[in-house]
Each structure stands twice: as structure tokens, then as C-alpha cells.
Design an enzyme around this catalytic site. Structure first.
Site, short mmCIF file in Angstrom:
data_model
loop_
_atom_site.label_atom_id
_atom_site.label_comp_id
_atom_site.label_asym_id
_atom_site.label_seq_id
_atom_site.Cartn_x
_atom_site.Cartn_y
_atom_site.Cartn_z
N HIS A 49 0.84 -1.20 0.00
CA HIS A 49 0.00 0.00 0.00
C HIS A 49 0.88 1.25 0.00
O HIS A 49 2.07 1.18 0.32
CB HIS A 49 -0.91 0.01 1.24
N HIS A 132 5.76 5.59 -1.51
CA HIS A 132 6.48 4.35 -1.78
C HIS A 132 5.64 3.16 -1.33
O HIS A 132 4.66 3.33 -0.60
CB HIS A 132 7.82 4.34 -1.03
#
Length: 198
Positions: A49, A132
Site C-alpha cells: 500500500h 512508496h
């Protein structure tokens, strides 16, 4: 029941999740590293995620307060087009893949999410957003594995995909010694309200 009354808290964050095809594309790229570096603590692919705001451990009764403002802001933001791109490490031990695409919109969405959380009087560490996906962690003392793997797919560029849902996620960190697992507490489609773009 006893355990619940003792620890009526949940570790919470707000995130976007790549679709399965984007995760599979990156997983194919990483497959050789799974074999060459089995000692890395690899995150489950279904848990990948992009964190927009990490709220930490919250009292369970606080979580429902977040739902209305997050639903409203999700409706006001259009879906974003994102892609997984490149790689790197944090502190030589945390391996990540970077994010490309509508980054200005991603930063605006994260800023609005954080404002909504603060408006609910939820205190959290408001760190700068570095979009990220965390892929794995090296064990203590291993300062080279994450960097070796990152070098191997530094040139990776995945296909663009639409980020269409905002997720309120809870995890079991601190409750067990096993691997971290995440579950959606709630999720909302982006762009269901008055579209700012039209």
C-alpha cells in the site's frame, strides 16, 4: 473479551492500494530476489500500500470519527493515475518501490487527508510524504541485502493504473509476534462527489 477491554486500541493508517495487476507486475520483477534473499522479511503482496497518513495506535472509539470526513474528501478528489517505479532503501534495511504518475495530486490528497485527521483532533506524527511501497525489511545487522535487491530492479517502470479508492486500514502490530497483517476498516471511491476537475 478480556483482551479487548484491556487493549481497545487499533493501529491505523490511511492509504491507497495498487490493483492486483500492478502488484503482480512488480512481484514478477522481484521473484529472483525472493529466491536469492529468503532471509529478508518480505511483506505480503496483498498488504502492499501507499501510506498517505500513519496515525499509529488509536483508541478504538476514535476510529468511527474519521469515517465521515474521509468519505467526504474521497468524494471530492478524482482518481489518480499512478505507476510503480524504481527502488531504493531507507536506513539500508527497508526495501521499497517508488511511485510515479500524478504526484502533485497525490500530495494534495495526502495533505487533505492529514488536515481531515487533525480536524478530528487525532494527534499523529506528520512526517513529509515520501510515496512508496514497503516491500521487505532486512534483519538486524544485515546492511547489504536491501541495497543489493534495490539495485536489481532500480530501472523497473510499471504500467499506469488508476488509484480509485481511499482506504482506512488497521493492523495487528503489537498484538502478536507473527507477521503483520492489514485489513480494511473502510474504503471509499474517489470522485463520487462534485468533481473538481470538471
Amino acid at each position: 473479551m478480556n483482551d479487548q477491554t484491556q487493549r481497545a486500541t487499533v493501529r491505523v493508517f490511511i492509504a491507497l492500494a495498487p490493483p492486483d495487476h500492478a502488484k503482480e507486475e512488480l512481484a514478477r520483477e522481484l521473484r529472483p530476489a525472493y529466491d536469492t534473499h529468503p532471509h529478508m522479511r518480505w511483506n505480503r503482496i496483498e498488504d502492499w500500500h501507499i501510506t498517505l497518513a500513519f496515525l499509529g495506535e488509536l483508541p478504538a472509539e476514535t476510529v468511527p470519527l474519521l469515517r465521515p470526513p474521509l468519505a467526504e474528501l474521497a468524494a471530492d478528489h478524482q482518481p489518480l493515475r499512478l505507476a510503480l517505479r524504481g527502488s531504493g532503501t531507507f536506513d539500508d534495511r527497508v526495501l521499497w518501490s517508488g511511485i510515479d504518475g500524478d504526484l502533485d495530486e497525490l500530495h494534495m490528497l495526502a495533505a487533505d487527508v492529514r488536515t481531515a485527521v487533525k480536524d478530528c483532533r487525532v494527534a499523529f506524527e506528520d512526517r513529509p510524504l515520501r510515496p512508496h511501497l514497503t516491500l521487505a525489511r532486512a534483519r538486524r545487522g544485515d546492511r547489504s541485502s536491501a541495497g543489493e535487491i534495490a539495485e536489481g530492479f532500480a530501472g523497473f517502470t510499471g504500467r499506469l493504473w488508476p488509484a480509485e479508492r481511499l482506504h482506512l486500514v488497521g493492523s495487528n502490530v503489537g498484538r502478536s509476534r507473527g507477521p503483520i497483517h492489514y485489513r480494511d476498516i473502510d474504503a471509499w471511491s474517489l470522485g463520487n462527489g462534485n468533481s473538481a476537475g470538471s
